[in-house]
Design an enzyme around this catalytic site. Structure first.
Site, PDB file in Angstrom:
ATOM      1  CD  GLU A 288     -15.051  16.836 -74.435  1.00 28.55           C
ATOM      2  OE1 GLU A 288     -14.691  16.464 -73.379  1.00 28.55           O
ATOM      3  OE2 GLU A 288     -16.518  17.127 -74.547  1.00 28.55           O
TER       4      GLU A 288
ATOM      5  CB  CYS B 229     -18.233  19.448 -83.532  1.00 26.52           C
ATOM      6  SG  CYS B 229     -19.025  20.376 -83.074  1.00 26.52           S
TER       7      CYS B 229
ATOM      8  CB  CYS C 290     -23.307  27.033 -72.180  1.00 26.01           C
ATOM      9  SG  CYS C 290     -24.288  27.832 -73.623  1.00 26.01           S
TER      10      CYS C 290
ATOM     11  CB  CYS D 225     -30.733  23.968 -73.517  1.00 32.20           C
ATOM     12  SG  CYS D 225     -30.902  25.659 -74.522  1.00 32.20           S
TER      13      CYS D 225
ATOM     14  CB  CYS E 204     -27.645  20.760 -73.820  1.00 34.44           C
ATOM     15  SG  CYS E 204     -26.314  21.582 -74.129  1.00 34.44           S
TER      16      CYS E 204
ATOM     17  N   GLY F 186     -21.349  25.906 -75.529  1.00 33.28           N
ATOM     18  CA  GLY F 186     -20.954  27.456 -75.950  1.00 33.28           C
ATOM     19  C   GLY F 186     -22.257  28.126 -76.655  1.00 33.28           C
ATOM     20  CD  GLU F 187     -25.869  31.041 -78.680  1.00 33.90           C
ATOM     21  OE1 GLU F 187     -26.583  29.863 -78.996  1.00 33.90           O
ATOM     22  OE2 GLU F 187     -25.512  31.572 -79.558  1.00 33.90           O
TER      23      GLU F 187
ATOM     24  CB  SER G 128     -25.691  25.460 -84.012  1.00 35.34           C
ATOM     25  OG  SER G 128     -26.782  25.528 -83.557  1.00 35.34           O
TER      26      SER G 128
ATOM     27  CB  SER H 189     -30.868  25.001 -80.999  1.00 34.81           C
ATOM     28  OG  SER H 189     -29.582  24.780 -80.802  1.00 34.81           O
ATOM     29  CG  PHE H 190     -37.174  25.847 -83.595  1.00 39.32           C
ATOM     30  CD1 PHE H 190     -37.662  27.010 -84.438  1.00 39.32           C
ATOM     31  CD2 PHE H 190     -38.683  25.397 -83.906  1.00 39.32           C
ATOM     32  CE1 PHE H 190     -37.940  28.108 -84.123  1.00 39.32           C
ATOM     33  CE2 PHE H 190     -39.490  26.039 -83.819  1.00 39.32           C
ATOM     34  CZ  PHE H 190     -39.402  27.889 -84.504  1.00 39.32           C
ATOM     35  CG  HIS H 191     -34.370  22.213 -79.777  1.00 37.04           C
ATOM     36  ND1 HIS H 191     -33.592  20.979 -80.683  1.00 37.04           N
ATOM     37  CD2 HIS H 191     -33.251  22.953 -79.171  1.00 37.04           C
ATOM     38  CE1 HIS H 191     -32.475  21.289 -80.976  1.00 37.04           C
ATOM     39  NE2 HIS H 191     -31.895  22.020 -79.857  1.00 37.04           N
TER      40      HIS H 191
ATOM     41  CB  CYS I  36     -25.254  16.744 -81.069  1.00 34.89           C
ATOM     42  SG  CYS I  36     -25.161  17.240 -82.020  1.00 34.89           S
TER      43      CYS I  36
HETATM   44  N1  SAH Z   1     -25.028  26.953 -78.594  1.00 38.69           N
HETATM   45  C1  SAH Z   1     -25.414  26.450 -79.394  1.00 38.69           C
HETATM   46  C2  SAH Z   1     -24.561  25.355 -80.321  1.00 38.69           C
HETATM   47  C3  SAH Z   1     -24.285  24.363 -79.694  1.00 38.69           C
HETATM   48  S1  SAH Z   1     -25.660  23.364 -79.390  1.00 38.69           S
HETATM   49  C4  SAH Z   1     -26.505  25.820 -79.985  1.00 38.69           C
HETATM   50  O1  SAH Z   1     -27.829  25.642 -78.238  1.00 38.69           O
HETATM   51  O2  SAH Z   1     -27.189  26.252 -81.189  1.00 38.69           O
HETATM   52  C5  SAH Z   1     -25.093  21.967 -81.159  1.00 38.69           C
HETATM   53  C6  SAH Z   1     -26.503  21.830 -81.078  1.00 38.69           C
HETATM   54  O3  SAH Z   1     -26.828  19.870 -80.212  1.00 38.69           O
HETATM   55  C7  SAH Z   1     -27.559  22.350 -80.678  1.00 38.69           C
HETATM   56  O4  SAH Z   1     -28.976  22.190 -81.104  1.00 38.69           O
HETATM   57  C8  SAH Z   1     -28.152  21.823 -79.342  1.00 38.69           C
HETATM   58  O5  SAH Z   1     -29.236  22.184 -78.985  1.00 38.69           O
HETATM   59  C9  SAH Z   1     -28.247  20.451 -79.549  1.00 38.69           C
HETATM   60  N2  SAH Z   1     -27.798  19.621 -78.745  1.00 38.69           N
HETATM   61  C10 SAH Z   1     -27.387  19.706 -76.949  1.00 38.69           C
HETATM   62  N3  SAH Z   1     -27.698  18.875 -75.989  1.00 38.69           N
HETATM   63  C11 SAH Z   1     -28.357  17.483 -76.950  1.00 38.69           C
HETATM   64  C12 SAH Z   1     -28.486  16.067 -76.974  1.00 38.69           C
HETATM   65  N4  SAH Z   1     -28.196  15.964 -75.398  1.00 38.69           N
HETATM   66  N5  SAH Z   1     -28.652  15.491 -77.542  1.00 38.69           N
HETATM   67  C13 SAH Z   1     -28.826  16.095 -78.811  1.00 38.69           C
HETATM   68  N6  SAH Z   1     -28.454  17.545 -79.137  1.00 38.69           N
HETATM   69  C14 SAH Z   1     -28.121  18.451 -78.312  1.00 38.69           C
HETATM   70 FE1  SF4 Z   2     -25.854  26.046 -74.160  1.00 39.35          FE
HETATM   71 FE2  SF4 Z   2     -26.210  25.340 -76.797  1.00 39.35          FE
HETATM   72 FE3  SF4 Z   2     -26.467  24.263 -74.604  1.00 39.35          FE
HETATM   73 FE4  SF4 Z   2     -28.487  25.636 -74.836  1.00 39.35          FE
HETATM   74  S1  SF4 Z   2     -28.617  23.639 -76.324  1.00 39.35           S
HETATM   75  S2  SF4 Z   2     -26.837  25.015 -73.143  1.00 39.35           S
HETATM   76  S3  SF4 Z   2     -27.537  27.436 -75.910  1.00 39.35           S
HETATM   77  S4  SF4 Z   2     -24.495  24.493 -75.948  1.00 39.35           S
END
Ligand code: SAH
Ligand code: SF4
Length: 396
Positions: free
Chosen positions: A119, A132, A139, A143, A146, A199-200, A231, A253-255, A373
């Protein structure tokens, strides 16, 4: 539940696509680096002395004018165009479906070699249009918040498939210049790129790097490196390399503010914990000559959204030029979390802001078409982890 096709640990189940096409078949020009195209032209009979100039000419047609047919390359001799057409193709992913949200966000499902789908999301804003893009099918990381992380099937995208996403979006936006019009005659609708799709990106480093070099090249897509943000979930060994070999802006992606919580949300933290991640981030701005790092922080109710978390966050990142992007959690079917309440998010933002950091709250875009996202996941990819699998991995 464990089945034979269940996900292997991090990085081990990435099926890579050969970067070169099989000998003898036509070569796709899209995604080839300057050097690779030069070599391919020479191998196809272009005199060595001319090859560099031909690369520039072909790139301009392909990446600045959107031409897909060698015959339209009118500054090349007719016979040469015919020779090129025999040995090369200009091919981009096929758009399978296109959805437009009430807020103008566009989501494309594109098909790549092997029938896989990824996508791509275009987000129009007042002063910019951000695309984006995805770097992998699914991936390998998991996480727990996600949607993409629940998708089992993974392969790395080729550089051509990554640049191709930009090209199909420009096709749909109708922003290639008209014949005779300069490539900078009109404001760019697609002005920014974020590698925040599926993806990463740092687990597909070479292809992402080559694609972004084409995106940044003055004879390529021609976007400034300050308009491209990569990212990462925190692949520490590749962060310095990103600064040196790509030089774009970085988001992480600190979180979470403790290893205990981050291990659960972003499991790659078990391999590279917060202290190591921060060390690599401290070096990034200087190495890449870029200003600030964006810290992405998904707001999960009762998990990582307390005042203490906010205070810990600003203590942890002290000294790093940073912006904190607060992302209200975007829900997806079966997700094991809830979005933090709005007042909580604002209170968190306020603490971070008072400590001297910009703390924008990201407005979810395209929610009605599941384009926000972390919601990306091709519906056609049937392999999906069960709730039980997610729970087992996250310990929740
Ligand atoms: N894999 C990379 C880039 C893709 S994700 C990464 O993890 O950074 C892009 C952003 O969306 C990341 O910060 C991810 O943590 C965040 N994200 C993933 N799932 C989400 C969700 N359900 N709600 C809000 N943000 C989310
Ligand atoms: Fe992969 Fe980024 Fe989603 Fe984590 S947040 S599963 S690294 S796409």
């Amino acid at each position: 539940m464990s089945t034979p096709e269940a996900k292997a640990p991090i990085t081990q189940d990435v099926m890579t696509v050969p970067r070169k096409l099989p000998e003898g078949g036509p070569v796709n020009i899209v995604g080839l680096t300057r050097d690779a195209l030069r070599d391919a032209l020479i191998a196809a009979g272009t005199p060595e002395k001319q090859a560099k100039m031909r690369v520039g000419q072909i790139w301009q047609w392909v990446y600045q004018k959107g031409v897909r047919d060698f015959d339209a390359m009118t500054n090349l001799a007719k016979t040469y165009r015919a020779e090129l057409a025999e040995k090369f193709v200009i091919s981009v992913p096929e758009v399978v479906s296109r959805q437009v949200s009430a807020d103008g966000t566009r989501k494309y499902l594109v098909r790549i070699a092997g029938g896989h789908e990824v996508e791509v999301v275009y987000i129009p804003e007042e002063d910019r249009g951000t695309l984006c893009i995805s770097s992998q099918v699914g991936c390998t990381l998991t996480c727990s918040f996600c949607h993409t992380g629940t998708q089992k099937l993974v392969r790395n995208l080729t550089a051509g498939e990554i640049v191709g996403q930009i090209m199909v979006a420009r096709d749909d936006l109708g922003e290639w210049p008209e014949p005779g019009e300069g490539s900078d005659a009109r404001p760019r609708l697609l002005s920014n790129i974020v590698l925040m799709g599926m993806g990463e990106p740092l687990y597909n480093f070479e292809n992402v790097r080559d694609a972004m070099r084409i995106a940044m090249d003055g004879e390529g897509i021609s976007l400034s490196r300050r308009r491209i943000t990569l990212s990462t979930s925190g692949v520490v060994p590749e962060i310095a390399r990103t600064a040196e070999e790509i030089g774009c802006l970085l988001a992480v992606s600190f979180h979470a503010t403790t290893d205990e919580i981050r291990d659960r949300l972003v499991p790659i933290n078990k391999r590279w914990p917060i202290a190591e991640l921060l060390e690599s981030l401290r070096a990034y701005p200087k190495l890449s000559n870029s200003e600030r790092i964006t810290f992405e922080y998904v707001m999960l109710k009762g998990v990582n959204d307390s005042d203490d978390d906010a205070r810990r966050l600003v203590r942890l990142i002290a000294g790093i030029p940073a912006k904190i992007n607060l992302i209200p959690f975007n829900e997806w079917p079966g997700a094991p979390y809830e979005r933090s309440d709005w007042e909580r998010i604002e209170r968190f933002a306020d603490i971070v802001y008072k400590a001297g950091y910009a703390s924008p709250i990201r407005t979810p875009r395209g929610e009605d078409i599941m384009a926000a996202c972390g919601q990306l996941k091709s519906a056609t990819e049937r392999a999906r982890k069960s709730r039980a699998e997610i729970a087992a991995e996250t310990g929740l």
